[in-house]
Design an enzyme around this catalytic site. Structure first.
Site, PDB file in Angstrom:
ATOM      1  CD  GLU A 213       1.735   2.416  -7.102  1.00 57.45           C
ATOM      2  OE1 GLU A 213       2.736   3.230  -5.678  1.00 57.45           O
ATOM      3  OE2 GLU A 213       3.062   1.544  -7.679  1.00 57.45           O
ATOM      4  CG  ASP A 215       0.139  -0.306  -7.747  1.00 55.21           C
ATOM      5  OD1 ASP A 215       0.652   0.380  -8.920  1.00 55.21           O
ATOM      6  OD2 ASP A 215       0.429  -0.473  -6.629  1.00 55.21           O
ATOM      7  CD  GLU A 218       2.141  -3.521  -7.971  1.00 53.57           C
ATOM      8  OE1 GLU A 218       3.163  -3.794  -7.713  1.00 53.57           O
ATOM      9  OE2 GLU A 218       1.292  -3.587  -6.580  1.00 53.57           O
ATOM     10  CG  HIS A 229      -1.058   2.013  -3.094  1.00 50.49           C
ATOM     11  ND1 HIS A 229      -0.164   1.890  -2.210  1.00 50.49           N
ATOM     12  CD2 HIS A 229      -0.382   0.933  -4.336  1.00 50.49           C
ATOM     13  CE1 HIS A 229       0.057   0.449  -2.522  1.00 50.49           C
ATOM     14  NE2 HIS A 229      -0.457   0.351  -4.322  1.00 50.49           N
TER      15      HIS A 229
HETATM   16  C1  IDC Z   1       1.662  -3.578  -0.736  1.00 47.52           C
HETATM   17  C2  IDC Z   1       1.934  -2.732  -1.691  1.00 47.52           C
HETATM   18  C3  IDC Z   1       2.750  -3.187  -2.826  1.00 47.52           C
HETATM   19  C4  IDC Z   1       4.025  -3.005  -2.568  1.00 47.52           C
HETATM   20  C5  IDC Z   1       3.965  -4.427  -1.354  1.00 47.52           C
HETATM   21  C6  IDC Z   1       5.353  -4.474  -1.199  1.00 47.52           C
HETATM   22  O1  IDC Z   1       0.323  -3.174  -1.903  1.00 47.52           O
HETATM   23  O2  IDC Z   1       2.081  -2.071  -3.470  1.00 47.52           O
HETATM   24  O3  IDC Z   1       4.596  -3.386  -3.549  1.00 47.52           O
HETATM   25  O4  IDC Z   1       3.405  -4.071  -0.158  1.00 47.52           O
HETATM   26  O5  IDC Z   1       5.721  -3.127   0.248  1.00 47.52           O
HETATM   27  C7  IDC Z   1      -0.279  -6.643   3.783  1.00 47.52           C
HETATM   28  C8  IDC Z   1       1.508  -6.083   3.411  1.00 47.52           C
HETATM   29  C9  IDC Z   1       2.049  -5.230   2.875  1.00 47.52           C
HETATM   30  C10 IDC Z   1       1.191  -4.814   1.218  1.00 47.52           C
HETATM   31  C11 IDC Z   1      -0.485  -5.457   2.024  1.00 47.52           C
HETATM   32  C12 IDC Z   1      -1.522  -5.811   0.347  1.00 47.52           C
HETATM   33  O6  IDC Z   1       2.436  -5.437   4.855  1.00 47.52           O
HETATM   34  O7  IDC Z   1       3.125  -4.891   1.966  1.00 47.52           O
HETATM   35  O8  IDC Z   1       0.540  -4.054   0.584  1.00 47.52           O
HETATM   36  N1  IDC Z   1      -0.747  -6.263   2.734  1.00 47.52           N
HETATM   37  O9  IDC Z   1      -0.913  -7.251  -0.435  1.00 47.52           O
HETATM   38  N2  IDC Z   1      -0.574  -7.070   4.696  1.00 47.52           N
HETATM   39  C13 IDC Z   1      -1.674  -7.033   4.467  1.00 47.52           C
HETATM   40  C14 IDC Z   1      -1.972  -6.251   3.558  1.00 47.52           C
END
Ligand code: IDC
Length: 441
Positions: A213, A215, A218, A229
């Site tokens: 994927e 993105d 968003e 991803h």
């Molecule tokens: C984000 C993903 C997004 C997804 C979301 C929920 O980029 O695509 O929809 O999670 O699952 C974190 C978080 C993690 C984040 C990521 C970036 O645990 O959920 O991913 N991140 O913000 N902590 C640091 C970075």
């Protein structure tokens, strides 16, 4: 996974443009969109008994996934009346909540090349551009434009029990390996289905559906991110158990976090938002360039660049302003991802699942364009627009992602208070680097 005939499936038209450096832009007037199958009425092939109501399957029509796929049909969609999806010229509007005969929340659509196949984009050494209006898209919502490595025919040829195909928006997958998808690989996901405790329309089955994927966008009117991803699987792939990341998020075959570039999170807190450098109270243009190491479409992805255009001005992406990350960086490169994960102490699933080179393989094969609007029953979109994790010190680099409150974005709140929210995507252009935009947009 049969086809129902109660409502004819008429795909709303969404023309877009293909651009070259030498020839300018040419309108693709056959472009159209299709609603994902998960939102559709699913009923018995012999009549109009629901196979799925609210968040549960009919036990008679669906005693097991295979029988269910033989017994149940996906029907055509009333795009505007039921789902709040409208097109006008080259613009697509997705409404958040639509009160038709039933209440609809959010939507997900795909760009089609014909009535039976998705358009497959090969973005390496190319750029993808669109205009977006997020002025009516507040905290907690996500207007997303991205690429998923779905099959062009929705999986019909690989999984012959899927009779509906791309025409009915089947075959979805993404890097979260979603388990709320009702049919995967031509089989209903009804076995072991658990209705969601927080979402009256959703549940999770035994299987998930994973794929690469990218993105591109968003965002809401407070925050924005772009995020590759990668996955270790090279096409839409069904997962079960740990491979879906069910118990351990990082045991998945895909990278669930991605390597995200969110200007606010990367230290520029005045770049994106109402009245800021990119002013989210009005429409702007988003350009994304997929640079390869050898400057050709057969090279490997080495950089994903972002440029904005608004009010006749080209705006370069914000520079990083985080201790431990080179301040000359304003794009996604392997260096950026390595430095960011270290500086923020984040999990390295991006690197572990293949990094930019892994993402590159998916992009080289061709991916489907997805446009959606959604709210977040898991974590209220706080990972995009607020402080996350909510119990960490927001002054620690990487925690703050936007100015939305940590109590914002709850679906039960915003599905009422922000029911009239919407996002407008328009003027999609795709082609040679620097051929799709100019200072005028
Ligand atoms: C984000 C993903 C997004 C997804 C979301 C929920 O980029 O695509 O929809 O999670 O699952 C974190 C978080 C993690 C984040 C990521 C970036 O645990 O959920 O991913 N991140 O913000 N902590 C640091 C970075």
């Amino acid at each position: 996974q049969q086809v129902g005939t109660n409502t004819a499936e008429v795909h709303p038209s969404l023309p877009w443009q293909k651009c070259t450096t030498s020839g300018g832009c040419v309108t693709q007037s056959s472009g159209k969109i299709v609603l994902d199958s998960n939102w559709r009425w699913l009923h018995s092939t012999t009549g109009y008994t629901n196979c799925y109501t609210g968040n549960t399957w009919d036990a008679t029509l669906c005693p097991d996934g295979t029988t269910c796929a033989a017994n149940c049909a996906l029907d055509g969609a009333d795009y505007s009346g039921t789902y709040g999806i409208t097109t006008s010229g080259n613009a697509l509007t997705l409404k958040f909540v639509t009160n038709g005969q039933q209440k609809n929340i959010g939507s997900r659509v795909y760009l089609m090349a014909s009535d039976t196949e998705y358009e497959m984009f090969k973005v390496l050494n190319q750029e993808f551009t669109f205009d977006v209006d997020v002025s009516n898209l507040p905290c907690g919502l996500n207007g997303a434009l991205y690429f998923s490595q779905m099959d062009a025919d929705g999986g019909m040829s690989r999984f012959p029990t899927n009779k509906a195909g791309a025409k009915y928006g089947t075959g979805y997958c993404d890097s979260q390996c979603p388990r709320d998808i009702k049919f995967i690989n031509g089989v209903a996901n009804s076995d072991g289905w658990t209705p969601s405790s927080t979402d009256v329309n959703a549940g999770t089955g035994q299987y998930g559906t994973c794929c690469n994927e990218m993105d591109v966008w968003e965002a809401n009117n407070n925050a924005a991110a772009y995020t590759p991803h990668p996955c270790t699987v090279t096409e839409q792939t069904r997962c079960e158990g740990d491979a879906c990341g069910t118990t351990d998020r990082y045991a998945s075959v895909c990278d669930p976090d991605g390597c995200d570039f969110n200007s606010f999170r990367m230290g520029d807190k005045t770049f994106y938002g109402a009245g800021m450098t990119v002013d989210t109270t009005k429409k702007f243009t988003v350009v994304t360039q997929f640079i390869t190491d050898d400057g050709t479409a057969s090279g490997t992805l080495s950089e994903i660049r972002r440029i904005y255009v608004q009010d006749g001005k080209v705006i370069q992406n914000s520079n990083v302003n985080i201790p431990g990350i080179d301040s000359s960086i304003n794009s996604i490169t392997s260096d950026f991802c390595d430095q960011q994960k270290t500086a923020f102490g984040d999990n390295t699933s991006f690197q572990d699942k293949g990094g930019l080179a892994g993402m590159s393989k998916g992009l080289a094969d061709g991916m489907v364009l997805v446009l959606s609007v959604w709210d977040d029953h898991a974590v209220n979109m706080l990972w995009l627009d607020s402080d996350y994790p909510t119990d960490a010190d927001p002054s620690t680099p990487g925690i703050a992602r936007g100015t939305c409150s940590t109590s914002s974005g709850k679906p039960t709140d915003i599905e009422t208070s922000e029911a009239n929210a919407s996002v407008i995507y328009s003027n999609i252009r795709f082609g040679d680097l620097n051929s799709t935009y100019s200072a005028s947009g």
